[in-house]
Motif scaffolding. Structure first.
Motif, PDB file in Angstrom:
ATOM      1  N   ILE A   1       0.850  -0.980   0.150  1.00 38.60           N
ATOM      2  CA  ILE A   1      -0.143   0.842  -0.164  1.00 38.60           C
ATOM      3  C   ILE A   1       1.077   1.137  -0.006  1.00 38.60           C
ATOM      4  CG2 ILE A   1      -0.996   0.888   1.541  1.00 38.60           C
ATOM      5  CD1 ILE A   1      -2.937  -1.284   2.417  1.00 38.60           C
ATOM      6  N   ILE A   2       1.947   1.162   0.856  1.00 40.92           N
ATOM      7  CA  ILE A   2       2.727   2.383   0.660  1.00 40.92           C
ATOM      8  C   ILE A   2       3.485   2.515  -0.665  1.00 40.92           C
ATOM      9  CG2 ILE A   2       4.997   3.004   1.495  1.00 40.92           C
ATOM     10  CD1 ILE A   2       3.875   1.409   4.189  1.00 40.92           C
ATOM     11  N   ARG A   3       4.194   1.597  -0.827  1.00 41.68           N
ATOM     12  CA  ARG A   3       4.733   1.849  -2.415  1.00 41.68           C
ATOM     13  C   ARG A   3       3.525   2.139  -3.617  1.00 41.68           C
ATOM     14  NH1 ARG A   3       9.053  -0.748  -4.866  1.00 41.68           N
ATOM     15  NH2 ARG A   3       9.449  -0.816  -2.377  1.00 41.68           N
ATOM     16  N   ARG A   4       2.440   2.004  -3.192  1.00 37.95           N
ATOM     17  CA  ARG A   4       1.949   1.768  -4.428  1.00 37.95           C
ATOM     18  C   ARG A   4       0.999   3.443  -4.201  1.00 37.95           C
ATOM     19  NH1 ARG A   4       3.357  -1.035  -8.110  1.00 37.95           N
ATOM     20  NH2 ARG A   4       2.695  -3.103  -8.303  1.00 37.95           N
ATOM     21  N   PHE A   5       1.215   4.139  -3.101  1.00 38.85           N
ATOM     22  CA  PHE A   5      -0.182   5.463  -2.984  1.00 38.85           C
ATOM     23  C   PHE A   5       1.810   5.927  -3.101  1.00 38.85           C
ATOM     24  CE2 PHE A   5       0.993   8.548  -0.051  1.00 38.85           C
ATOM     25  CZ  PHE A   5      -0.839   8.871   0.926  1.00 38.85           C
ATOM     26  N   GLU A   6       2.466   5.983  -3.106  1.00 45.20           N
ATOM     27  CA  GLU A   6       3.939   6.612  -3.365  1.00 45.20           C
ATOM     28  C   GLU A   6       3.764   7.041  -4.839  1.00 45.20           C
ATOM     29  OE1 GLU A   6       4.241   8.723  -0.274  1.00 45.20           O
ATOM     30  OE2 GLU A   6       6.173   7.267   1.229  1.00 45.20           O
ATOM     31  N   GLU A   7       3.909   6.412  -5.257  1.00 45.39           N
ATOM     32  CA  GLU A   7       3.926   5.975  -6.492  1.00 45.39           C
ATOM     33  C   GLU A   7       2.908   6.794  -7.692  1.00 45.39           C
ATOM     34  OE1 GLU A   7       6.120   1.294  -7.250  1.00 45.39           O
ATOM     35  OE2 GLU A   7       4.254   1.659  -8.296  1.00 45.39           O
ATOM     36  N   ARG A   8       2.302   7.015  -6.727  1.00 45.27           N
ATOM     37  CA  ARG A   8       0.071   7.436  -7.415  1.00 45.27           C
ATOM     38  C   ARG A   8       0.833   9.095  -7.145  1.00 45.27           C
ATOM     39  NH1 ARG A   8      -4.393   6.918  -9.414  1.00 45.27           N
ATOM     40  NH2 ARG A   8      -3.444   5.212 -10.151  1.00 45.27           N
ATOM     41  N   LEU A   9       1.589   9.252  -6.330  1.00 45.17           N
ATOM     42  CA  LEU A   9       1.313  10.771  -5.672  1.00 45.17           C
ATOM     43  C   LEU A   9       2.696  11.225  -7.142  1.00 45.17           C
ATOM     44  CD1 LEU A   9       0.652  12.027  -3.117  1.00 45.17           C
ATOM     45  CD2 LEU A   9       2.674  11.453  -1.842  1.00 45.17           C
ATOM     46  N   VAL A  10       3.327  10.490  -7.374  1.00 46.83           N
ATOM     47  CA  VAL A  10       4.256  11.418  -8.030  1.00 46.83           C
ATOM     48  C   VAL A  10       3.644  11.580 -10.208  1.00 46.83           C
ATOM     49  CG1 VAL A  10       6.348  11.036  -9.626  1.00 46.83           C
ATOM     50  CG2 VAL A  10       6.411   9.686  -7.466  1.00 46.83           C
ATOM     51  N   HIS A  11       2.532  10.524  -9.570  1.00 50.02           N
ATOM     52  CA  HIS A  11       1.375  10.521 -11.486  1.00 50.02           C
ATOM     53  C   HIS A  11       0.666  12.125 -10.966  1.00 50.02           C
ATOM     54  CE1 HIS A  11       3.922   6.855 -12.936  1.00 50.02           C
ATOM     55  NE2 HIS A  11       3.258   6.265 -11.297  1.00 50.02           N
ATOM     56  N   LEU A  12       0.071  12.305  -9.314  1.00 52.61           N
ATOM     57  CA  LEU A  12      -0.676  13.021  -9.807  1.00 52.61           C
ATOM     58  C   LEU A  12      -0.048  14.520  -9.052  1.00 52.61           C
ATOM     59  CD1 LEU A  12      -3.164  11.617  -6.017  1.00 52.61           C
ATOM     60  CD2 LEU A  12      -3.220  12.397  -8.698  1.00 52.61           C
ATOM     61  N   PHE A  13       1.656  15.006  -8.418  1.00 50.58           N
ATOM     62  CA  PHE A  13       2.162  15.522  -8.929  1.00 50.58           C
ATOM     63  C   PHE A  13       2.827  16.260 -10.361  1.00 50.58           C
ATOM     64  CE2 PHE A  13       6.502  18.226  -9.264  1.00 50.58           C
ATOM     65  CZ  PHE A  13       6.003  19.005  -8.059  1.00 50.58           C
ATOM     66  N   GLU A  14       3.137  15.090 -10.651  1.00 49.29           N
ATOM     67  CA  GLU A  14       2.857  15.237 -12.116  1.00 49.29           C
ATOM     68  C   GLU A  14       2.172  16.463 -13.394  1.00 49.29           C
ATOM     69  OE1 GLU A  14       7.135  12.512 -13.503  1.00 49.29           O
ATOM     70  OE2 GLU A  14       4.911  11.451 -13.750  1.00 49.29           O
ATOM     71  N   ALA A  15       1.440  15.150 -12.979  1.00 50.90           N
ATOM     72  CA  ALA A  15      -0.629  15.818 -13.443  1.00 50.90           C
ATOM     73  C   ALA A  15      -1.304  17.130 -12.780  1.00 50.90           C
ATOM     74  CB  ALA A  15      -1.411  15.133 -13.302  1.00 50.90           C
ATOM     75  N   GLY A  16       0.069  17.622 -11.971  1.00 49.21           N
ATOM     76  CA  GLY A  16      -0.008  19.471 -11.438  1.00 49.21           C
ATOM     77  C   GLY A  16      -1.794  18.783 -10.522  1.00 49.21           C
ATOM     78  N   GLU A  17      -1.807  17.983  -9.599  1.00 44.44           N
ATOM     79  CA  GLU A  17      -3.096  17.975  -8.984  1.00 44.44           C
ATOM     80  C   GLU A  17      -2.464  17.843  -7.514  1.00 44.44           C
ATOM     81  OE1 GLU A  17      -5.990  16.829  -9.203  1.00 44.44           O
ATOM     82  OE2 GLU A  17      -5.963  16.080 -11.633  1.00 44.44           O
ATOM     83  N   PHE A  18      -1.563  18.851  -7.721  1.00 41.90           N
ATOM     84  CA  PHE A  18      -1.080  19.207  -5.746  1.00 41.90           C
ATOM     85  C   PHE A  18       0.607  20.022  -6.119  1.00 41.90           C
ATOM     86  CE2 PHE A  18       2.395  16.369  -3.838  1.00 41.90           C
ATOM     87  CZ  PHE A  18       2.238  15.344  -4.668  1.00 41.90           C
ATOM     88  N   MET A  19       1.014  20.732  -5.407  1.00 44.79           N
ATOM     89  CA  MET A  19       2.181  21.355  -5.560  1.00 44.79           C
ATOM     90  C   MET A  19       2.624  21.811  -4.215  1.00 44.79           C
ATOM     91  SD  MET A  19       0.772  25.408  -8.304  1.00 44.79           S
ATOM     92  CE  MET A  19      -0.681  25.031  -7.020  1.00 44.79           C
ATOM     93  N   ALA A  20       3.965  20.699  -4.125  1.00 49.55           N
ATOM     94  CA  ALA A  20       4.704  20.895  -2.831  1.00 49.55           C
ATOM     95  C   ALA A  20       5.806  20.322  -2.847  1.00 49.55           C
ATOM     96  CB  ALA A  20       3.085  20.765  -1.571  1.00 49.55           C
ATOM     97  N   HIS A  21       6.480  21.024  -2.347  1.00 48.27           N
ATOM     98  CA  HIS A  21       7.568  20.284  -2.536  1.00 48.27           C
ATOM     99  C   HIS A  21       7.680  17.955  -1.303  1.00 48.27           C
ATOM    100  CE1 HIS A  21      12.586  19.353  -1.976  1.00 48.27           C
ATOM    101  NE2 HIS A  21      12.079  18.834  -2.624  1.00 48.27           N
TER     102      HIS A  21
END
Ligand SMILES: Cc1ncc(C[n+]2csc(CCOP(=O)(O)OP(=O)(O)O)c2C)c(N)n1
Ligand SMILES: [Mg+2]
Length: 345
Positions: free
Chosen positions: A19-39
């Motif tokens: 769950i942690i792995r898939r969560f973190e991978e998804r986060l990279v995709h969400l960031f790349e799609a502009g869904e959030f802005m933060a370091h």
């Protein structure tokens, strides 16, 4: 949960790591799609440490963590949808959308706070240890922190007080410095300490310390359980150093997925490793190592792992969509929880 490890528990730990792995991978995709802005910072490569330490704790224990916090909160059992919604600053997030990635926390699970102030969590957990000791129970507080925290002055003061006052604080130092590029090399900041063997620091304060392989679920669980038992028995603080090599995607300043999303069939099929990633797949990836261990002892089959993988992927997919569809907090609440001193005139 402490005690014996049956098949159900081993599978639950493997699932938590996935769950942690898939969560973190998804986060990279969400960031790349502009869904959030933060370091933001990923826990990939360190899943075994968080998952195993949580197994050594009880529900009443308290926790404080760092900027690399997502894995800790999920390993303790937080809802992935509410955690993703928090990172996307949605009203449905674990902290109402006010915390984002750096302050993602779950107070209901005992988290005191999460902060990117390197070393801050060490003092918070020490303060919690003081409160718990004064409360007379046998709960412990846990500080998860990186090796870089041991450059901060507050860490030394905290370790000293915890030792002097025999506080029930478990210090979990996640040393991921091996292979880090560091700011000087243009990468994410890494530790720069003149102390080469960090275990000498707690040792100087008379705090018992163990070093373990942070990719090894059983090794981390063993050391964490001994540290927790030491604290619960009223013997004062304990320190565990969990060592992992820096995951490739956490070397640059901004997270990357240099090998794409994890292909879990590579756990047993080594035909597609490629020379650059071979060491990671064979020797570093904590999920691969644990899954192979469970396969070797006959606890799971390849089909079980594939089914778990599909289930986990579906869970994170649904969590992600739910977070994206969740509303942002109303604009008029923007200053809620903000401390504004009254201005004169
Ligand atoms: C008090 C403070 N000083 C400096 C920084 C900048 N900074 C952010 S992450 C980081 C390195 C942290 O290293 P470590 O604690 O080992 O965590 P890792 O990222 O390696 O997991 C630094 C220096 C900060 N956030 N807080
Ligand atoms: Mg580090």
């Amino acid at each position: 949960m402490c005690g014996d490890w049956d098949t159900r528990r081993k599978l639950a730990v493997l699932e938590r790591m996935m769950i942690i792995r898939r969560f973190e991978e998804r986060l990279v995709h969400l960031f790349e799609a502009g869904e959030f802005m933060a370091h933001y910072h990923l826990y990939i490569g360190q899943e075994a440490t968080g998952a195993a330490v949580m197994e050594a704790l009880l529900p009443g224990d308290k926790l404080a963590t760092t900027h690399r916090n997502h894995g800790h909160v999920l390993a303790r059992g937080a809802d992935p949808g509410a955690a993703l919604a928090e990172i996307l600053c949605r009203e449905t997030g674990l902290n109402g959308g006010y915390g984002g990635t750096l302050h993602l926390s779950d107070p209901d699970l005992g988290f005191l706070a999460t902060s990117s102030i390197v070393g801050g969590c060490i003092s918070l957990a020490t303060g919690a240890g003081f409160a718990l000791r004064n409360g007379g129970g046998d709960q412990v507080s846990v500080a998860f922190f990186g090796d870089g925290s041991l450059e901060e002055g507050i860490s030394y003061e905290s370790l000293n007080l915890a030792a002097l006052w025999s506080l029930p604080v478990v210090y979990i130092c996640e040393n991921n410095n091996e292979g880090a590029v560091g700011s000087i090399g243009g990468g994410f900041p890494a530790a720069m300490s003149s102390v080469k063997d960090l275990t000498k620091i707690p040792d100087t304060f008379g705090i018992p310390v163990e070093t373990v392989d942070g990719r090894d679920v059983d090794a981390v669980f063993g050391a964490a359980s001994r540290a927790v038992a030491h604290c619960r028995a009223g013997n004062g603080p304990a320190f565990v150093q969990a060592v992992t090599e820096r995951w490739e995607g956490s070397k640059p300043l901004w997270p990357e997925l240099p090998m794409g999303d994890t292909d879990m069939t590579m756990i047993w099929d080594d035909t597609n490793y490629g020379s650059r990633n071979e060491d990671w797949y064979r020797n570093q990836d904590p999920i691969f190592l644990y899954a192979r261990q469970l396969l070797a002892e006959g606890t799971v089959s390849q089909a079980d792992i594939s089914a778990l993988d599909a289930e986990t992927a579906g869970l994170i997919e649904a969590a992600s969509q739910w977070a994206i569809d969740s509303p942002q907090p109303p604009a008029e609440t923007a200053l809620n929880h903000v401390f504004v001193p009254e201005m004169e005139g």
